[in-house]
Design a protein around this motif. Structure first.
Motif, PDB file in Angstrom:
ATOM      1  N   MET A  13      -6.298  17.879   5.403  1.00  0.00           N
ATOM      2  CA  MET A  13      -7.442  17.768   6.303  1.00  0.00           C
ATOM      3  C   MET A  13      -7.229  16.787   7.439  1.00  0.00           C
ATOM      4  O   MET A  13      -7.856  16.913   8.485  1.00  0.00           O
ATOM      5  N   GLU A  14      -6.376  15.784   7.249  1.00  0.00           N
ATOM      6  CA  GLU A  14      -6.130  14.822   8.315  1.00  0.00           C
ATOM      7  C   GLU A  14      -4.698  14.321   8.252  1.00  0.00           C
ATOM      8  O   GLU A  14      -4.037  14.403   7.213  1.00  0.00           O
ATOM      9  N   GLN A  15      -4.227  13.838   9.379  1.00  0.00           N
ATOM     10  CA  GLN A  15      -2.892  13.265   9.456  1.00  0.00           C
ATOM     11  C   GLN A  15      -3.019  11.771   9.684  1.00  0.00           C
ATOM     12  O   GLN A  15      -3.791  11.316  10.537  1.00  0.00           O
ATOM     13  N   THR A  16      -2.279  10.998   8.917  1.00  0.00           N
ATOM     14  CA  THR A  16      -2.325   9.545   9.006  1.00  0.00           C
ATOM     15  C   THR A  16      -0.936   9.019   9.320  1.00  0.00           C
ATOM     16  O   THR A  16       0.036   9.358   8.634  1.00  0.00           O
ATOM     17  N   SER A  17      -0.835   8.206  10.370  1.00  0.00           N
ATOM     18  CA  SER A  17       0.420   7.568  10.752  1.00  0.00           C
ATOM     19  C   SER A  17       0.270   6.058  10.632  1.00  0.00           C
ATOM     20  O   SER A  17      -0.793   5.509  10.944  1.00  0.00           O
ATOM     21  N   VAL A  18       1.321   5.396  10.186  1.00  0.00           N
ATOM     22  CA  VAL A  18       1.327   3.942  10.074  1.00  0.00           C
ATOM     23  C   VAL A  18       1.855   3.369  11.388  1.00  0.00           C
ATOM     24  O   VAL A  18       3.033   3.540  11.729  1.00  0.00           O
ATOM     25  N   LEU A  19       0.974   2.693  12.140  1.00  0.00           N
ATOM     26  CA  LEU A  19       1.389   2.080  13.405  1.00  0.00           C
ATOM     27  C   LEU A  19       2.071   0.741  13.184  1.00  0.00           C
ATOM     28  O   LEU A  19       2.972   0.362  13.928  1.00  0.00           O
ATOM     29  N   TYR A  20       1.617   0.005  12.175  1.00  0.00           N
ATOM     30  CA  TYR A  20       2.220  -1.300  11.875  1.00  0.00           C
ATOM     31  C   TYR A  20       1.929  -1.647  10.422  1.00  0.00           C
ATOM     32  O   TYR A  20       0.851  -1.314   9.892  1.00  0.00           O
ATOM     33  N   GLN A  21       2.870  -2.320   9.768  1.00  0.00           N
ATOM     34  CA  GLN A  21       2.663  -2.741   8.387  1.00  0.00           C
ATOM     35  C   GLN A  21       3.538  -3.945   8.071  1.00  0.00           C
ATOM     36  O   GLN A  21       4.726  -3.975   8.401  1.00  0.00           O
ATOM     37  N   ALA A  70       0.843  -1.196   0.000  1.00  0.00           N
ATOM     38  CA  ALA A  70       0.000   0.000   0.000  1.00  0.00           C
ATOM     39  C   ALA A  70       0.876   1.243   0.000  1.00  0.00           C
ATOM     40  O   ALA A  70       1.982   1.237   0.543  1.00  0.00           O
ATOM     41  N   PRO A  71       0.427   2.328  -0.622  1.00  0.00           N
ATOM     42  CA  PRO A  71       1.251   3.543  -0.681  1.00  0.00           C
ATOM     43  C   PRO A  71       1.346   4.234   0.669  1.00  0.00           C
ATOM     44  O   PRO A  71       0.493   4.066   1.543  1.00  0.00           O
ATOM     45  N   ASP A  72       2.397   5.028   0.823  1.00  0.00           N
ATOM     46  CA  ASP A  72       2.547   5.863   2.015  1.00  0.00           C
ATOM     47  C   ASP A  72       1.414   6.883   2.033  1.00  0.00           C
ATOM     48  O   ASP A  72       1.101   7.496   1.008  1.00  0.00           O
ATOM     49  N   PRO A  73       0.766   7.092   3.183  1.00  0.00           N
ATOM     50  CA  PRO A  73      -0.310   8.105   3.241  1.00  0.00           C
ATOM     51  C   PRO A  73       0.136   9.484   2.782  1.00  0.00           C
ATOM     52  O   PRO A  73      -0.668  10.271   2.288  1.00  0.00           O
ATOM     53  N   ALA A  74       1.444   9.801   2.907  1.00  0.00           N
ATOM     54  CA  ALA A  74       1.939  11.109   2.482  1.00  0.00           C
ATOM     55  C   ALA A  74       1.921  11.269   0.972  1.00  0.00           C
ATOM     56  O   ALA A  74       2.156  12.369   0.462  1.00  0.00           O
ATOM     57  N   ALA A  75       1.637  10.185   0.229  1.00  0.00           N
ATOM     58  CA  ALA A  75       1.596  10.273  -1.233  1.00  0.00           C
ATOM     59  C   ALA A  75       0.357  10.982  -1.732  1.00  0.00           C
ATOM     60  O   ALA A  75       0.245  11.235  -2.935  1.00  0.00           O
TER      61      ALA A  75
END
Length: 555
Positions: free
Chosen positions: A159-167, A147-152
């Motif tokens: 509008m929102e910030q998304t952090s990857v806790l686990y992948q 899956a792509p990085d949310p920053a892409a």
């Protein structure tokens, strides 16, 4: 990320006697292409414009329909006709593990066309020299298995910030929070779980660390989730209510305590990879206006940031491992909402703001609850006294049964489909689940008990003589195997989903082995205890009394 410099723009200046070379003609094309692509990027963004649906045509192949898109560099991508591809033959698809999600991606491509003899090069070289006479703007379809990085997706990041806790290859856990909130506002933080169909059951538990934010609810600062054993979904969402400190302004943060965070995948415990807290700005102004300000105040360089290899994610495909091979179980279209809308569509799709009331003062809401005869439909009367600015609700609810429990029953026929339209075998596939439409049980809102049984009807005359033409099997029917009572129908598992707020439910069956049957009959019984109904009524009474306490709503 790389910055694509379309500017400064230079165009040819022509004059009599000018010697035109390859460089001049190439700069002529580049001037117009760069200007158009810059406007595409800044005015429209990147994504699917129309078409480009991804459809599973069999267990291992997909068809990409014709359509148009714009990539992150502003280049137009056209698929002029449908194309069918086998997943295992696409670039990027690896055969090391099949129980995974893969992504069908679309990218811009160019190809040479019409090779011709190069006269100028032949004058300096003895061998045959050819050059392409045309450049065809084309496309390429390929597979990405991560899956792509949310920053892409920079627009969503406003509008929102998304952090990857686990992948890992099968599971991804994300933490999503809004960028802006107002002081005292209640808002939600979401923990999103994305997983493959064959990934092990997941559970997690951790404590949150906050600054200038307060957690709402009894289990303050704790978040936990246990995936239901009887469900097989690919996405789950856990929401946590928070409140912004009414006396604070500026940056608030929310993160997790890594030292006591527990994430279990099946029997394995893993550690969370993110140690960065999400930042939330507490501001006084309107949040939507702040979004717009952030968008229009971006620098030109930031607006033209793009991935080094830009592509559009057309579909997420969930695969199932079937021995040494795989099969397509599910196709989700444009999973990251990469769409481009024209101005006319946006004008139609944008919800209109409700007209403001001409009343300048506050409105007082009052309510009244009364009982009506059993069997009557609930009644609701709403009146408004303009002079008093008073809104009155008159709710009539039917009387409950004098005693005992309420019950409803019925039969639902669940069709069983063939393997697929290309398969030679007409048998339903083992391991496939089928779900009924929503069923109204007729017992009103609230919780109740639902029991199910598999109904079997045998139409032969011997069964009629023995009075065994109709049977109902409860629980595990395989206990009768090898006996004269062995069921003749398919071996299935049965489950139910109740919607307490809608007064409906669904029944699902899962085939344990291939079957020749075209449908499965499920007999259901719905029971509602009178005490439960009374409790539901009391809940409504309390809500109405709270409304009647004189809460005022400013319009």
């Amino acid at each position: 990320m790389k910055k694509t410099r379309y500017y400064p723009f230079e165009r040819n200046r022509y004059f009599y006697g000018k010697l035109l070379t390859v460089r001049d003609f190439e700069s002529e094309q580049k001037y117009f292409n760069d200007k158009r692509r810059l406007m595409n990027r800044l005015l429209h963004g990147a994504g699917v414009i129309t078409g480009l649906q991804v459809i599973a045509v069999d267990d291992k192949s997909v068809s990409v329909e014709m359509g148009a898109a714009i990539d992150a560099l502003g280049r137009e991508i056209i698929i002029p006709s449908p194309v069918t591809l086998k997943l295992s033959m696409m670039q990027g698809f690896t055969n090391n593990e099949y129980a995974k999600n893969v992504y069908v991606c679309l990218a811009y491509d160019e190809k040479g066309k019409e090779p011709v003899h190069s006269v100028a090069n032949a004058a300096v070289r003895s061998d045959e020299i050819s050059e392409y006479n045309r450049v065809m703007e084309s496309y390429k379809l390929f597979i990405r298995e991560e899956a792509p990085d949310p920053a892409a997706f920079p627009i969503e990041s406003l509008m929102e910030q998304t952090s990857v806790l686990y992948q890992d290859g099968q599971i991804r856990v994300l933490q999503k929070t809004p960028r802006y909130v107002n002081p005292g506002d209640i808002f939600e933080m979401s923990i999103c779980v994305e997983k493959t169909l064959q990934a092990a059951k997941i559970s997690f538990e951790f404590e949150m660390v906050t600054q200038q934010l307060l957690v709402e609810g009894a289990e303050a600062d704790k978040v936990s989730f246990n995936e239901p054993q009887d469900q097989q979904e690919t996405e789950y969402e856990v929401k946590v209510k928070l409140r912004a400190d009414a006396s604070s302004r500026g940056k608030g943060t929310i993160g997790i305590k890594r030292d006591n965070a527990v994430l279990r995948i099946g029997d394995k415990q893993v550690s969370l990879s993110s140690n960065r807290a999400n930042e939330i700005m507490i501001i006084d102004g309107a949040v939507d206006k702040q979004w717009v300000d952030d968008f229009v105040n971006r620098s030109l360089e930031a607006s033209l940031d793009s991935p080094s290899d830009p592509c559009i994610y057309l579909a997420r495909i969930s695969l199932l491992q079937m021995g040494p091979t795989y099969m397509i179980e599910r196709v989700d279209q444009v999973p990251f909402n990469e769409y481009v809308y024209n101005a006319s569509a946006l004008q139609k799709l944008t919800p209109k703001e409700p007209s403001k009331s001409s009343l300048g003062g506050p409105i007082t809401a009052k309510s009244k609850l009364r009982k009506i005869s059993r069997g009557q439909a609930p009644e609701l009367k709403v009146t408004f006294d303009q002079q008093k600015s008073e809104l009155s609700f008159d709710l009539g609810l039917p009387a409950m049964a004098p005693g005992g429990d309420e019950m409803r029953t019925g039969v639902v026929e669940i069709p069983v489909e063939a393997l697929n339209k290309f398969a030679a075998s007409p048998f339903g596939r083992g391991g496939k689940s089928y779900v009924s439409p929503e069923i109204e049980h007729g017992l009103g809102l609230g919780n109740l008990f639902i029991y199910t049984g598999i109904e079997e009807v045998n139409g032969d005359y011997i069964s009629d003589i023995l009075s065994s033409s109709e049977r109902l099997y409860y629980g595990s029917a395989d206990v009768f195997k090898g006996s004269e009572y062995e069921p003749t129908g398919p071996d299935v598992k049965v489950g139910t989903i109740l919607y307490p707020q809608k007064g409906t439910f669904r029944i699902g069956v899962r085939l344990q082995q291939p079957t020749e049957a075209t449908q499965i009959n499920i007999r259901w019984w719905a029971f509602k205890k009178t005490s439960d109904a009374d409790e539901a009524r009391n809940t409504i009474d309390i809500a109405l009394l709270e409304t009647a306490s004189g809460q005022e709503e400013q319009q």
